[in-house]
Design a protein around this motif. Structure first.
Motif, PDB file in Angstrom:
ATOM      1  N   HIS A 191      13.117  59.626  -2.154  1.00  6.85           N
ATOM      2  CA  HIS A 191      12.484  58.839  -1.110  1.00  6.85           C
ATOM      3  C   HIS A 191      12.634  57.370  -1.413  1.00  6.85           C
ATOM      4  O   HIS A 191      12.150  56.985  -2.346  1.00  6.85           O
ATOM      5  CB  HIS A 191      11.116  59.312  -0.687  1.00  6.85           C
ATOM      6  CG  HIS A 191      10.895  60.727  -0.571  1.00  6.85           C
ATOM      7  ND1 HIS A 191      11.125  61.251   0.909  1.00  6.85           N
ATOM      8  CD2 HIS A 191      10.430  61.644  -1.490  1.00  6.85           C
ATOM      9  CE1 HIS A 191      10.863  62.641   0.562  1.00  6.85           C
ATOM     10  NE2 HIS A 191      10.582  62.684  -0.610  1.00  6.85           N
ATOM     11  N   GLY A 192      13.470  56.641  -0.560  1.00  6.59           N
ATOM     12  CA  GLY A 192      13.412  55.227  -0.671  1.00  6.59           C
ATOM     13  C   GLY A 192      13.933  54.330   0.376  1.00  6.59           C
ATOM     14  O   GLY A 192      14.676  55.051   1.548  1.00  6.59           O
ATOM     15  N   THR A 193      13.523  53.140   0.456  1.00 12.20           N
ATOM     16  CA  THR A 193      14.181  52.190   1.512  1.00 12.20           C
ATOM     17  C   THR A 193      14.492  50.927   0.721  1.00 12.20           C
ATOM     18  O   THR A 193      14.118  50.494   0.019  1.00 12.20           O
ATOM     19  CB  THR A 193      12.940  51.726   2.414  1.00 12.20           C
ATOM     20  OG1 THR A 193      12.060  51.296   1.861  1.00 12.20           O
ATOM     21  CG2 THR A 193      12.439  53.037   3.383  1.00 12.20           C
ATOM     22  N   VAL A 194      15.723  50.463   1.356  1.00 12.93           N
ATOM     23  CA  VAL A 194      16.328  49.349   0.677  1.00 12.93           C
ATOM     24  C   VAL A 194      16.520  48.462   1.936  1.00 12.93           C
ATOM     25  O   VAL A 194      17.365  48.629   2.773  1.00 12.93           O
ATOM     26  CB  VAL A 194      17.688  49.739   0.108  1.00 12.93           C
ATOM     27  CG1 VAL A 194      18.329  48.334  -0.440  1.00 12.93           C
ATOM     28  CG2 VAL A 194      17.485  50.646  -1.002  1.00 12.93           C
ATOM     29  N   CYS A 203      16.945  56.782   1.710  1.00 11.29           N
ATOM     30  CA  CYS A 203      17.360  58.257   1.516  1.00 11.29           C
ATOM     31  C   CYS A 203      16.241  59.036   1.729  1.00 11.29           C
ATOM     32  O   CYS A 203      15.016  58.534   1.566  1.00 11.29           O
ATOM     33  CB  CYS A 203      17.834  58.117  -0.038  1.00 11.29           C
ATOM     34  SG  CYS A 203      16.703  57.536  -1.067  1.00 11.29           S
ATOM     35  N   GLY A 204      16.134  60.464   1.760  1.00 10.10           N
ATOM     36  CA  GLY A 204      15.316  61.256   1.944  1.00 10.10           C
ATOM     37  C   GLY A 204      14.585  61.115   3.217  1.00 10.10           C
ATOM     38  O   GLY A 204      14.866  60.297   4.069  1.00 10.10           O
ATOM     39  N   GLY A 205      13.672  61.950   3.636  1.00  7.72           N
ATOM     40  CA  GLY A 205      12.820  61.827   4.707  1.00  7.72           C
ATOM     41  C   GLY A 205      11.964  60.921   4.440  1.00  7.72           C
ATOM     42  O   GLY A 205      11.728  60.408   3.541  1.00  7.72           O
ATOM     43  N   ASN A 206      11.069  60.646   5.612  1.00  9.36           N
ATOM     44  CA  ASN A 206       9.907  59.622   5.101  1.00  9.36           C
ATOM     45  C   ASN A 206       8.728  60.168   4.830  1.00  9.36           C
ATOM     46  O   ASN A 206       8.963  61.300   4.355  1.00  9.36           O
ATOM     47  CB  ASN A 206       9.521  58.684   6.791  1.00  9.36           C
ATOM     48  CG  ASN A 206       8.737  59.918   7.579  1.00  9.36           C
ATOM     49  OD1 ASN A 206       8.384  60.952   7.099  1.00  9.36           O
ATOM     50  ND2 ASN A 206       9.060  59.655   8.931  1.00  9.36           N
ATOM     51  N   LEU A 207       7.837  59.423   4.110  1.00 10.09           N
ATOM     52  CA  LEU A 207       6.674  59.836   3.535  1.00 10.09           C
ATOM     53  C   LEU A 207       5.913  60.910   4.103  1.00 10.09           C
ATOM     54  O   LEU A 207       4.708  61.494   3.448  1.00 10.09           O
ATOM     55  CB  LEU A 207       5.922  58.711   3.075  1.00 10.09           C
ATOM     56  CG  LEU A 207       6.835  57.696   1.993  1.00 10.09           C
ATOM     57  CD1 LEU A 207       5.866  56.637   1.862  1.00 10.09           C
ATOM     58  CD2 LEU A 207       7.190  58.523   1.090  1.00 10.09           C
ATOM     59  N   LYS A 208       5.916  61.424   5.491  1.00 11.11           N
ATOM     60  CA  LYS A 208       5.391  62.130   6.113  1.00 11.11           C
ATOM     61  C   LYS A 208       6.186  63.550   6.177  1.00 11.11           C
ATOM     62  O   LYS A 208       5.807  64.359   6.988  1.00 11.11           O
ATOM     63  CB  LYS A 208       4.993  61.778   7.531  1.00 11.11           C
ATOM     64  CG  LYS A 208       3.934  60.665   7.737  1.00 11.11           C
ATOM     65  CD  LYS A 208       4.016  60.435   9.289  1.00 11.11           C
ATOM     66  CE  LYS A 208       2.686  58.971   9.214  1.00 11.11           C
ATOM     67  NZ  LYS A 208       2.674  58.610  10.649  1.00 11.11           N
ATOM     68  N   PHE A 273      13.081  51.290  10.653  1.00  6.84           N
ATOM     69  CA  PHE A 273      13.699  52.371   9.548  1.00  6.84           C
ATOM     70  C   PHE A 273      14.926  53.176  10.329  1.00  6.84           C
ATOM     71  O   PHE A 273      14.685  53.455  11.446  1.00  6.84           O
ATOM     72  CB  PHE A 273      12.635  53.146   9.220  1.00  6.84           C
ATOM     73  CG  PHE A 273      11.462  52.702   8.447  1.00  6.84           C
ATOM     74  CD1 PHE A 273      11.849  52.073   7.382  1.00  6.84           C
ATOM     75  CD2 PHE A 273      10.233  52.746   8.917  1.00  6.84           C
ATOM     76  CE1 PHE A 273      10.993  51.528   6.341  1.00  6.84           C
ATOM     77  CE2 PHE A 273       9.309  52.323   7.908  1.00  6.84           C
ATOM     78  CZ  PHE A 273       9.349  51.799   6.895  1.00  6.84           C
ATOM     79  N   ILE A 274      15.771  53.499   9.750  1.00  5.40           N
ATOM     80  CA  ILE A 274      16.999  54.139  10.093  1.00  5.40           C
ATOM     81  C   ILE A 274      17.313  55.505   9.198  1.00  5.40           C
ATOM     82  O   ILE A 274      16.646  55.661   8.357  1.00  5.40           O
ATOM     83  CB  ILE A 274      18.087  53.382  10.613  1.00  5.40           C
ATOM     84  CG1 ILE A 274      18.303  52.161   9.570  1.00  5.40           C
ATOM     85  CG2 ILE A 274      17.753  52.417  11.816  1.00  5.40           C
ATOM     86  CD1 ILE A 274      19.463  51.405   9.754  1.00  5.40           C
ATOM     87  N   PHE A 275      18.253  56.190   9.774  1.00  7.53           N
ATOM     88  CA  PHE A 275      18.670  57.358   9.067  1.00  7.53           C
ATOM     89  C   PHE A 275      19.254  57.028   7.609  1.00  7.53           C
ATOM     90  O   PHE A 275      19.480  56.125   7.275  1.00  7.53           O
ATOM     91  CB  PHE A 275      19.805  58.331   9.715  1.00  7.53           C
ATOM     92  CG  PHE A 275      19.397  58.397  11.155  1.00  7.53           C
ATOM     93  CD1 PHE A 275      18.177  59.350  11.368  1.00  7.53           C
ATOM     94  CD2 PHE A 275      20.037  57.999  12.200  1.00  7.53           C
ATOM     95  CE1 PHE A 275      17.872  59.681  12.685  1.00  7.53           C
ATOM     96  CE2 PHE A 275      19.643  58.569  13.897  1.00  7.53           C
ATOM     97  CZ  PHE A 275      18.521  59.456  13.643  1.00  7.53           C
TER      98      PHE A 275
END
Length: 282
Positions: A191-194, A203-208, A273-275
């Protein structure tokens, strides 16, 4: 715009530490980087998280130095300062990036243009010494603008016509997000955001455990999001691009238009946040 970018990056990093990664709970780790004249936020969870973040930070700083036109020792500066028509060995990475920029210029009928560097300097954007240039000055500079003034020579060399200079600011952050994405994947980040200014990759779904929700800045109203209701879905790894203007928002998947809608307006309450594997263009 820079203040909004800093705010969004701060919001990205200010999220609560949340467990992820199955039964062996891990915490989302985050770092903040200032490079390419913008605040960047990186978050990761799962896999070799610390190694991924450290490698990503190093790579961002390396690219900042390599692609800068204000650093005298960069390949871009060497190319810009060479005599017109002189081939300069810029290395494989930079030559390939320039080639991609020229492809984008051709695809947009010249709207995307890396040769606007002298015009940008005339307005003082690069040096933060803002001024309004005269029309005669601009007319003279514009004679050196256009992709036809950039020449891909043999090997890893590039040449510019006399008076032409390049600035890769319009493509550097997008390229950096691709590089960081590869680092995340190589290190098994689940799971990550850049967030690199206006460029976002996740990448991955969000933390929920939910799919990512799409949101881009409203180009007509500062401080608002263009939100596309019901664009909730899991997307297999691919190349998703979001374009927005004042009245339409378009979603492309691997270069094919899959959705076009009129935007709804919502106040900014969270980062855009996007896909998965998304690059936002605004």
């Amino acid at each position: 715009m820079k203040r909004l970018g800093a705010l969004l990056a701060s919001l990205l990093l200010a999220g609560s530490l949340t467990a992820c990664g199955g039964t062996a709970a891990q915490e989302m780790q985050s770092i903040q980087v200032f490079a390419m004249d913008t605040v960047m936020g990186l978050r990761a969870c799962g896999g070799e998280t610390e190694a991924a973040l450290a490698a990503a930070e190093d790579e961002i700083y390396r690219l900042d130095e390599a692609l800068s036109r204000t650093r005298e020792d960069s390949a871009v500066s060497r190319l810009n300062s060479a005599a017109g028509g002189t081939p300069v060995d810029v290395g494989e990475e930079l030559r390939d990036l320039i080639a991609r920029a020229l492809d984008f210029s051709a695809a947009t009928d010249g709207a995307f243009d890396i040769t606007l560097a002298p015009v940008s300097s005339a307005w003082g954007f690069t040096e933060d010494a803002y001024r309004v240039p005269g029309q005669e000055e601009l007319d003279a500079l514009l004679t050196h603008v256009g992709a036809d003034h950039v020449h891909l020579e043999g090997g890893t060399s590039v040449s510019l016509d006399q008076g032409t200079q390049i600035d890769l600011g319009a493509i550097a952050k997008g390229y950096a997000s691709d590089v960081v994405a590869s680092i995340y994947q190589e290190n098994g980040v689940a799971h990550g955001t850049v967030y690199l200014g206006g460029n976002t990759w996740v990448c991955g779904g969000n933390l929920k455990g939910e799919p990512w929700r799409i949101g881009v800045q409203d180009p007509a109203r500062a401080g608002y999001l263009v939100f596309i209701a019901n664009w909730w879905m899991e997307i297999s790894p691919g190349d998703v691009t979001v374009f927005s203007n004042a009245d339409r928002v378009r979603l492309l998947y691997d270069g094919v238009l899959v959705e076009e809608r009129e935007p709804e307006k919502l106040p900014v309450m969270h980062p855009p946040f996007i896909f998965r594997n998304v690059r936002s263009r605004f």
